[in-house]
Motif scaffolding. Structure first.
Motif, PDB file in Angstrom:
ATOM      1  N   UNK A 162       0.731  -1.309   0.135  1.00 41.09           N
ATOM      2  CA  UNK A 162       0.344   0.329  -0.121  1.00 41.09           C
ATOM      3  C   UNK A 162       0.768   0.869  -0.214  1.00 41.09           C
ATOM      4  N   UNK A 163       1.937   0.973   1.139  1.00 44.63           N
ATOM      5  CA  UNK A 163       2.931   2.536   0.776  1.00 44.63           C
ATOM      6  C   UNK A 163       3.704   2.431  -0.069  1.00 44.63           C
ATOM      7  N   UNK A 164       3.781   1.138  -1.004  1.00 41.16           N
ATOM      8  CA  UNK A 164       4.728   1.383  -2.396  1.00 41.16           C
ATOM      9  C   UNK A 164       4.393   2.105  -3.630  1.00 41.16           C
ATOM     10  N   UNK A 165       2.878   1.725  -3.165  1.00 40.06           N
ATOM     11  CA  UNK A 165       1.817   2.399  -5.290  1.00 40.06           C
ATOM     12  C   UNK A 165       1.528   3.313  -4.455  1.00 40.06           C
ATOM     13  N   UNK A 166       1.287   3.691  -3.033  1.00 36.92           N
ATOM     14  CA  UNK A 166       0.965   5.547  -2.789  1.00 36.92           C
ATOM     15  C   UNK A 166       2.374   6.188  -2.491  1.00 36.92           C
ATOM     16  N   UNK A 167       3.609   5.588  -2.755  1.00 39.86           N
ATOM     17  CA  UNK A 167       4.446   6.514  -3.692  1.00 39.86           C
ATOM     18  C   UNK A 167       4.639   6.859  -4.210  1.00 39.86           C
ATOM     19  N   UNK A 168       4.640   5.257  -5.311  1.00 38.70           N
ATOM     20  CA  UNK A 168       4.593   6.087  -6.800  1.00 38.70           C
ATOM     21  C   UNK A 168       3.453   6.695  -7.166  1.00 38.70           C
ATOM     22  N   UNK A 185       4.992  14.450 -13.017  1.00 39.10           N
ATOM     23  CA  UNK A 185       5.265  14.103 -14.218  1.00 39.10           C
ATOM     24  C   UNK A 185       3.209  14.646 -14.389  1.00 39.10           C
ATOM     25  N   UNK A 186       3.333  15.308 -13.269  1.00 38.25           N
ATOM     26  CA  UNK A 186       1.618  16.072 -13.191  1.00 38.25           C
ATOM     27  C   UNK A 186       0.671  14.903 -13.516  1.00 38.25           C
ATOM     28  N   UNK A 187       0.699  14.205 -12.886  1.00 34.81           N
ATOM     29  CA  UNK A 187      -0.584  12.907 -13.284  1.00 34.81           C
ATOM     30  C   UNK A 187      -1.636  12.561 -12.124  1.00 34.81           C
ATOM     31  N   UNK A 188      -2.300  12.542 -12.340  1.00 36.02           N
ATOM     32  CA  UNK A 188      -3.333  12.519 -11.822  1.00 36.02           C
ATOM     33  C   UNK A 188      -3.767  11.291 -11.185  1.00 36.02           C
ATOM     34  N   UNK A 189      -4.276  10.148 -10.345  1.00 36.03           N
ATOM     35  CA  UNK A 189      -4.507   9.565  -9.769  1.00 36.03           C
ATOM     36  C   UNK A 189      -5.770   8.915  -9.162  1.00 36.03           C
ATOM     37  N   UNK A 190      -7.104   8.638  -9.867  1.00 40.09           N
ATOM     38  CA  UNK A 190      -8.073   8.648  -8.449  1.00 40.09           C
ATOM     39  C   UNK A 190      -8.269   7.585  -7.200  1.00 40.09           C
ATOM     40  N   UNK A 191      -9.021   7.512  -6.875  1.00 35.88           N
ATOM     41  CA  UNK A 191      -8.652   6.322  -5.758  1.00 35.88           C
ATOM     42  C   UNK A 191      -8.816   5.246  -6.338  1.00 35.88           C
ATOM     43  N   UNK A 192      -9.856   4.363  -7.534  1.00 41.67           N
ATOM     44  CA  UNK A 192      -9.822   3.788  -8.011  1.00 41.67           C
ATOM     45  C   UNK A 192      -8.604   3.329  -8.763  1.00 41.67           C
ATOM     46  N   UNK A 193      -8.216   4.006  -8.948  1.00 40.56           N
ATOM     47  CA  UNK A 193      -7.083   3.748 -10.081  1.00 40.56           C
ATOM     48  C   UNK A 193      -5.710   3.139  -8.633  1.00 40.56           C
ATOM     49  N   UNK A 194      -5.304   4.158  -7.415  1.00 41.95           N
ATOM     50  CA  UNK A 194      -4.136   3.060  -6.737  1.00 41.95           C
ATOM     51  C   UNK A 194      -4.958   1.984  -5.900  1.00 41.95           C
ATOM     52  N   UNK A 195      -6.680   1.790  -6.083  1.00 39.53           N
ATOM     53  CA  UNK A 195      -6.463   0.536  -5.588  1.00 39.53           C
ATOM     54  C   UNK A 195      -6.633  -0.408  -6.240  1.00 39.53           C
ATOM     55  N   UNK A 196      -6.985  -0.115  -7.718  1.00 41.09           N
ATOM     56  CA  UNK A 196      -6.602  -1.212  -8.622  1.00 41.09           C
ATOM     57  C   UNK A 196      -5.235  -1.683  -8.704  1.00 41.09           C
ATOM     58  N   UNK A 197      -4.458  -1.281  -8.790  1.00 39.42           N
ATOM     59  CA  UNK A 197      -2.973  -1.129  -8.268  1.00 39.42           C
ATOM     60  C   UNK A 197      -2.711  -1.676  -7.321  1.00 39.42           C
ATOM     61  N   UNK A 198      -3.186  -1.041  -6.229  1.00 37.43           N
ATOM     62  CA  UNK A 198      -2.573  -2.202  -4.376  1.00 37.43           C
ATOM     63  C   UNK A 198      -3.243  -4.090  -5.027  1.00 37.43           C
ATOM     64  N   UNK A 199      -4.121  -3.887  -5.712  1.00 41.89           N
ATOM     65  CA  UNK A 199      -4.906  -5.756  -6.141  1.00 41.89           C
ATOM     66  C   UNK A 199      -4.081  -6.071  -7.071  1.00 41.89           C
ATOM     67  N   UNK A 200      -3.296  -5.181  -7.569  1.00 43.55           N
ATOM     68  CA  UNK A 200      -2.708  -6.080  -8.689  1.00 43.55           C
ATOM     69  C   UNK A 200      -1.458  -6.196  -8.824  1.00 43.55           C
ATOM     70  N   UNK A 201      -0.914  -5.330  -7.777  1.00 45.43           N
ATOM     71  CA  UNK A 201       0.980  -5.746  -7.132  1.00 45.43           C
ATOM     72  C   UNK A 201       0.273  -7.017  -5.617  1.00 45.43           C
ATOM     73  N   UNK A 202      -0.676  -7.270  -5.065  1.00 39.01           N
ATOM     74  CA  UNK A 202      -0.330  -7.856  -4.232  1.00 39.01           C
ATOM     75  C   UNK A 202      -0.843  -9.474  -5.456  1.00 39.01           C
TER      76      UNK A 202
END
Length: 78
Positions: free
Chosen positions: A22-28, A36-53
């Motif tokens: 979770x902390x790694x994904x939040x850091x990324x 890069x001035x990119x905004x990620x939604x909460x859903x995108x962050x959660x999906x990244x956590x899901x995929x990494x786990x």
């Protein structure tokens, strides 16, 4: 994560893995915003956590650890 508290996870290795992921994904996500001035939604962050786990579950040495990581990964889809 406030509803299902990973700090209450009885398996220390699992607790560390979930929190580290979770902390790694939040850091990324933070780096994407800052550099890069990119905004990620909460859903995108959660999906990244899901995929990494799910990826990390493939390296588990026991079936119970693997199923627990899959269970945690599914938490991020809710």
């Amino acid at each position: 994560m406030w509803i299902v508290n990973p700090f209450l996870e009885s398996n220390q290795r699992m607790r560390t893995t979930v929190l580290t992921c979770t902390l790694w994904i939040l850091w990324k996500c933070r780096n994407a915003k800052v550099f890069r001035s990119e905004n990620e939604s909460n859903q995108q962050v959660a999906a990244r956590c899901h995929d990494d786990l799910l990826l990390w579950s493939n390296s588990c040495s026991t079936a119970s650890d693997k199923s627990k990581l899959i269970e945690w990964s599914n938490f991020f889809l809710a």
